[in-house]
Design a protein around this motif. Structure first.
Motif, mmCIF file in Angstrom:
data_model
loop_
_atom_site.group_PDB
_atom_site.id
_atom_site.type_symbol
_atom_site.label_atom_id
_atom_site.label_comp_id
_atom_site.label_asym_id
_atom_site.label_seq_id
_atom_site.Cartn_x
_atom_site.Cartn_y
_atom_site.Cartn_z
ATOM 1 N N ASN A 196 -3.086 5.215 5.157
ATOM 2 C CA ASN A 196 -2.957 4.949 3.722
ATOM 3 C C ASN A 196 -1.874 3.913 3.430
ATOM 4 O O ASN A 196 -1.491 3.723 2.280
ATOM 5 N N ALA A 199 -2.944 1.187 0.969
ATOM 6 C CA ALA A 199 -3.110 1.761 -0.371
ATOM 7 C C ALA A 199 -1.749 2.031 -1.012
ATOM 8 O O ALA A 199 -1.552 1.773 -2.204
ATOM 9 N N GLU A 203 -0.089 0.327 -4.381
ATOM 10 C CA GLU A 203 -0.288 1.416 -5.340
ATOM 11 C C GLU A 203 -0.067 0.990 -6.788
ATOM 12 O O GLU A 203 -0.829 1.376 -7.689
ATOM 13 N N SER A 209 -10.557 3.466 -6.497
ATOM 14 C CA SER A 209 -11.030 3.896 -5.175
ATOM 15 C C SER A 209 -12.403 3.326 -4.847
ATOM 16 O O SER A 209 -12.762 3.198 -3.670
ATOM 17 N N SER A 211 -13.306 0.292 -5.719
ATOM 18 C CA SER A 211 -13.179 -1.159 -5.862
ATOM 19 C C SER A 211 -13.792 -1.912 -4.694
ATOM 20 O O SER A 211 -13.788 -1.457 -3.545
ATOM 21 N N TRP A 214 -11.554 -2.410 -1.330
ATOM 22 C CA TRP A 214 -11.548 -1.537 -0.148
ATOM 23 C C TRP A 214 -12.760 -1.823 0.731
ATOM 24 O O TRP A 214 -12.677 -1.755 1.957
ATOM 25 N N ASN A 247 -16.441 7.055 6.704
ATOM 26 C CA ASN A 247 -17.160 6.127 5.822
ATOM 27 C C ASN A 247 -18.562 5.883 6.378
ATOM 28 O O ASN A 247 -18.828 4.852 6.995
#
Length: 466
Positions: A196, A199, A203, A209, A211, A214, A247
């Motif tokens: 992370n 991210a 931030e 999330s 978008s 990513w 994913n």
């Protein structure tokens, strides 16, 4: 004392007490007050850029449609900036992709910094808010929005007396407003233990999330596989396997990229068990033409994976299941591995019912690929190899001949196959494993035009003649 001298001495005293370093020695910094001030500024910044209710956005859009930009308040302009990534009632698309969006982009493009600074964050949020499928054809309005943000980011930063956290983040990571927005982040995204990290780093930009950003980051990471050095590639495989698991929509792209890169390494003959079985689960058996998923990789890569299965099948047949099998036969058939397009194992009762951990593991990992051999002893197993245009059938129990056919003699849909089906009366060759059988096999296969790679060296009696 003259007035001039008195004034001079007074100025000297004042200058001493007004010196910042002197002040710091006399007064303690109000740390708790400064911390509280920082918290309040952060909260105020969050409130300043909180998304308005949709009703307020709709009201500002209606005001634009009815009266144009005349009379627009600061709040209206902000609402209109937020509206770009919204799909409002009576609109078939999100506002950015409508005629209203065209007007808005043109309007924001003409604003001076004094007004643009109040709508810049909502515009930035809208830029990141779209999903990948919405930007497949790179809509001109979205590109223009990116241009507005990119060209004015420095001016917005300089115009702020106390820059917000998101401003600093944007200046430090200005690549997000270029045509390669994630290139900078790929390496740390792949190699950092904290998945992370990127991210957290971004931030304050509040990137949604869902978008496109990513998606672009993962796809850029996948593309990087192709140009990785070999050592780096082998180290990064586990990270991509985690990405694939989390994913699923990228499973095909990740698996294809990993296999293609593996095929170009010096280790391509070494079986990668995880990739092999993952590919089997995703795309089916590469030895079957009906497994269309294998069209995702080139022919040479598919051939590599087929050889992985062939090697594993032969090793299982001769070294895992068949205690009575002649291991010399493994060494003989493995030399044809680069010519073998299909392999099939037929397990007898002892092998198919065994509770040994290794046996159960192999059967589980190859579920759907194995068949049952009936009509023979409990310990007998069989295998089939398609070498170029012939089919070889051999058996594990000593005393069974090797049969060579020009077609598959059994129904491939059936799970159980009788041994007599694999020993048909009509065949091309029937070869026995008597003394010197390897030389005899070489000779007979050579007559059929079948040569192993080893047969191309100068010491072989059965090298191919061109």
């Amino acid at each position: 004392m003259s007035i001039a001298n008195l004034k001079r001495r007074l100025d000297e005293k004042i200058s001493v007490f007004s010196d910042s370093t002197h002040i710091q020695t006399k007064f303690v910094k109000p740390q708790r007050l400064m911390k509280r001030l920082s918290i309040l500024e952060h909260k105020f910044g969050d409130l300043e850029n909180v998304q308005p209710l949709e009703e307020k956005i709709i009201k500002s859009v209606l005001k634009l449609e009815q009266h144009g930009f005349d009379g627009m308040t600061k709040r209206d302009r902000k609402n209109l900036a937020w509206s770009l990534s919204k799909k409002l009632p009576n609109y078939e698309e999100k506002i950015l992709f409508t005629p209203v969006g065209v007007r808005l982009i043109d309007y924001f493009n003409q604003l001076g910094i004094d007004q643009l600074q109040f709508v810049y964050f909502p515009l930035l949020y809208s830029y990141f808010a779209f999903e990948q499928h919405e930007l497949e054809n790179l809509p001109s309005n979205w590109i223009q929005l990116r241009k507005i943000l990119d060209e004015n980011k420095s001016s917005i930063f300089k115009a702020s007396t106390r820059p917000k956290k998101w401003m600093t983040t944007l200046i430090d990571n200005s690549e997000v407003l270029t045509t390669e927005p994630t290139k900078k982040f790929v390496r740390e995204f792949l190699q950092d233990n904290d998945e992370n990290r990127v991210a957290n780093q971004l931030e304050s930009l509040r990137i949604a999330s869902v978008s496109w950003f990513w998606d672009d980051l993962i796809r850029s990471a996948i593309k990087s596989i192709k140009t990785m050095k070999e050592d780096e590639y082998f180290q990064i495989i586990p990270r991509f396997l985690v990405l694939l698991e989390k994913n699923k929509i990228y499973a095909t792209d990740i698996l294809a990229a990993l296999l293609e890169r593996y095929a170009s390494t010096s280790q391509r003959e070494k079986v990668h068990e995880v990739l092999k079985h993952l590919a089997l689960d995703q795309w089916g058996n590469p030895q079957y033409e009906s497994s269309a998923g294998w069209n995702n990789v080139n022919v040479d890569t598919k051939k590599m994976v087929i050889q992985w299965f062939v090697r594993a099948d032969l090793e299982a047949f001769f070294r895992l299941f068949s205690r009575t099998a002649d291991v010399d036969r493994f060494n003989y058939w493995i030399k044809f591995i680069d010519k073998i397009a299909v392999s099939q194992i037929f397990l007898g009762p002892a092998a198919s019912e065994s509770n040994q951990v290794e046996h159960r593991k192999f059967r589980e990992e190859n579920r759907g690929r194995l068949k049952l051999l009936t009509g023979s002893t409990r310990t007998n197993n069989a295998f089939m190899l398609k070498i170029e245009n012939i089919y070889v059938f051999d058996f594990s129990d000593i005393g069974n001949a090797c049969y060579i056919l020009n077609k598959i003699p059994y129904n491939q849909e059936r799970k159980k196959v009788d041994i007599d089906t694999l020993k048909p009366g009509v065949h091309i060759l029937k070869l026995s494993h008597t003394s010197g059988w390897q030389r005899k096999f070489d000779e007979k296969l050579a007559e059929l035009g079948i040569f192993s790679s080893q047969a191309n060296n100068s010491n072989s009696l059965y090298k191919r003649r061109y």
